[in-house]
Design an enzyme around this catalytic site. Sequence first.
Site, mmCIF file in Angstrom:
data_model
loop_
_atom_site.group_PDB
_atom_site.id
_atom_site.type_symbol
_atom_site.label_atom_id
_atom_site.label_comp_id
_atom_site.label_asym_id
_atom_site.label_seq_id
_atom_site.Cartn_x
_atom_site.Cartn_y
_atom_site.Cartn_z
ATOM 1 N N CYS A 114 0.842 -1.213 0.000
ATOM 2 C CA CYS A 114 0.000 0.000 0.000
ATOM 3 C C CYS A 114 0.873 1.258 0.000
ATOM 4 C CB CYS A 114 -0.908 -0.040 1.232
ATOM 5 S SG CYS A 114 -1.825 1.478 1.526
ATOM 6 N N CYS A 117 0.159 3.776 2.723
ATOM 7 C CA CYS A 117 0.671 3.286 4.015
ATOM 8 C C CYS A 117 2.159 3.600 4.149
ATOM 9 C CB CYS A 117 0.476 1.774 4.131
ATOM 10 S SG CYS A 117 -1.231 1.219 4.016
#
Length: 193
Positions: A114, A117
Amino acid sequence: MSEALRIHLSARPLRSSIPGDFSRELSNTLTFSFRLPFSSVSSSLIYSHKFDAIGGKFSVLNALTQEGSLQELDDSPESIQLQPICSESHFDRVIAEAQQLEEAVIVVWMASWCRKCIYLKPKLEKLAAEYYPRLRFYCVDVNRVSHKLVARAGVTKMPIVQLWKDGKKQGEVIGGHKEYLVINEVREMIENE
């Protein structure tokens, strides 16, 4: 004829005196040479401190005042790594321990693939340093724990930052937008706990 404060910095590594271990750097020495405005006298300060060559902080630069003296340095960390949670039982232990100590914890749910993230993590580590030691920050890689735990926490999107207190989820921030907005929302969630 105003002369600005000039600072010359030099750093030199100190080597270990242990035989056979000559390449190990123990600390670095910073030397400050400065000239005060309207003064022909040059002074030097030497500051010796162990610091990590990659992640070390140079807060000593901020401690140099216009008078040329060093103020007391702040040794609080600039960032703290998020502590990983590896399993459902580990998660349960963390939550139970926080409940026993009557503390709150922040749990960041993320994945290694991600992108948001990855960008958010260093900002959360700086935020963790702001709340250290009052609040502990943890991270969970959703690909490395059971789906049962992810479902139990109600994680549907990533990254999600959750506040857990008294064994229950008290609040969450979904981190799908700009990092500074997410950090502001997390800070607000912590303050309103």
